[in-house]
Motif scaffolding. Structure first.
Motif, PDB file in Angstrom:
ATOM      1  N   MET A   1      19.652  11.834  41.727  1.00  0.00           N
ATOM      2  CA  MET A   1      19.449  12.308  40.552  1.00  0.00           C
ATOM      3  C   MET A   1      20.380  13.576  40.223  1.00  0.00           C
ATOM      4  SD  MET A   1      17.716  12.042  37.690  1.00  0.00           S
ATOM      5  CE  MET A   1      16.965  12.733  36.323  1.00  0.00           C
ATOM      6  N   LEU A   2      20.474  14.517  41.242  1.00  0.00           N
ATOM      7  CA  LEU A   2      21.226  15.624  40.971  1.00  0.00           C
ATOM      8  C   LEU A   2      22.861  15.305  41.039  1.00  0.00           C
ATOM      9  CD1 LEU A   2      21.545  18.656  40.901  1.00  0.00           C
ATOM     10  CD2 LEU A   2      21.491  18.825  43.373  1.00  0.00           C
ATOM     11  N   ARG A   3      23.137  14.269  41.936  1.00  0.00           N
ATOM     12  CA  ARG A   3      24.382  13.612  41.896  1.00  0.00           C
ATOM     13  C   ARG A   3      24.987  13.216  40.332  1.00  0.00           C
ATOM     14  NH1 ARG A   3      26.442   9.474  46.419  1.00  0.00           N
ATOM     15  NH2 ARG A   3      28.188  10.724  46.869  1.00  0.00           N
ATOM     16  N   ARG A   4      24.049  12.374  39.951  1.00  0.00           N
ATOM     17  CA  ARG A   4      24.439  11.755  38.517  1.00  0.00           C
ATOM     18  C   ARG A   4      24.647  13.008  37.476  1.00  0.00           C
ATOM     19  NH1 ARG A   4      20.099   7.640  36.354  1.00  0.00           N
ATOM     20  NH2 ARG A   4      20.344   6.893  38.468  1.00  0.00           N
ATOM     21  N   LEU A   5      23.698  13.828  37.683  1.00  0.00           N
ATOM     22  CA  LEU A   5      23.632  14.888  36.672  1.00  0.00           C
ATOM     23  C   LEU A   5      25.141  15.688  36.639  1.00  0.00           C
ATOM     24  CD1 LEU A   5      22.378  16.646  34.495  1.00  0.00           C
ATOM     25  CD2 LEU A   5      21.371  18.074  36.220  1.00  0.00           C
ATOM     26  N   LEU A   6      25.484  15.952  37.789  1.00  0.00           N
ATOM     27  CA  LEU A   6      26.940  16.504  38.188  1.00  0.00           C
ATOM     28  C   LEU A   6      28.085  15.733  37.756  1.00  0.00           C
ATOM     29  CD1 LEU A   6      26.097  18.196  41.732  1.00  0.00           C
ATOM     30  CD2 LEU A   6      26.343  19.567  39.507  1.00  0.00           C
ATOM     31  N   VAL A   7      28.041  14.411  38.052  1.00  0.00           N
ATOM     32  CA  VAL A   7      29.049  13.442  37.470  1.00  0.00           C
ATOM     33  C   VAL A   7      29.039  13.421  36.115  1.00  0.00           C
ATOM     34  CG1 VAL A   7      29.942  11.277  37.459  1.00  0.00           C
ATOM     35  CG2 VAL A   7      28.991  12.302  39.651  1.00  0.00           C
TER      36      VAL A   7
END
Length: 91
Positions: A1-7
């Motif tokens: 979830m955090l990875r998707r937000l950063l991307v």
């Protein structure tokens, strides 16, 4: 979830980045032949300058004369029975 937000944030930031404009050197002047064709559509008293033949004309130009930007020929803003739109037509 955090990875998707950063991307997603990185992609959005790259879209919003404004390219830096570079200044042209003084030797890169516009040739006069190009400058002649870069005129703007404008009213000059009862005459219109830099018109495009066959294009629609504004309400203020009805039954007035205009001069083409490329050929400098005279046109008049007219409507015809078969074409209800006001256009620049050869005078």
């Amino acid at each position: 979830m955090l990875r998707r937000l950063l991307v997603t944030a990185a992609l959005a930031g790259s879209v919003l980045a404004v390219p830096v404009a570079t200044a042209l050197p003084a030797s890169a002047a516009v040739p006069s032949s190009v400058a002649a064709h870069a005129c703007t559509y404008q009213r000059d008293g009862n005459v219109w300058r830099c018109i495009t033949p066959g294009a629609f004309c504004p309400k203020a130009a009805r039954d007035r004369y205009g001069y083409a930007k490329a050929t400098n020929r005279r046109y008049k803003c007219l409507d015809k029975n078969d074409d209800p739109y006001w256009r620049w037509r050869r005078a």
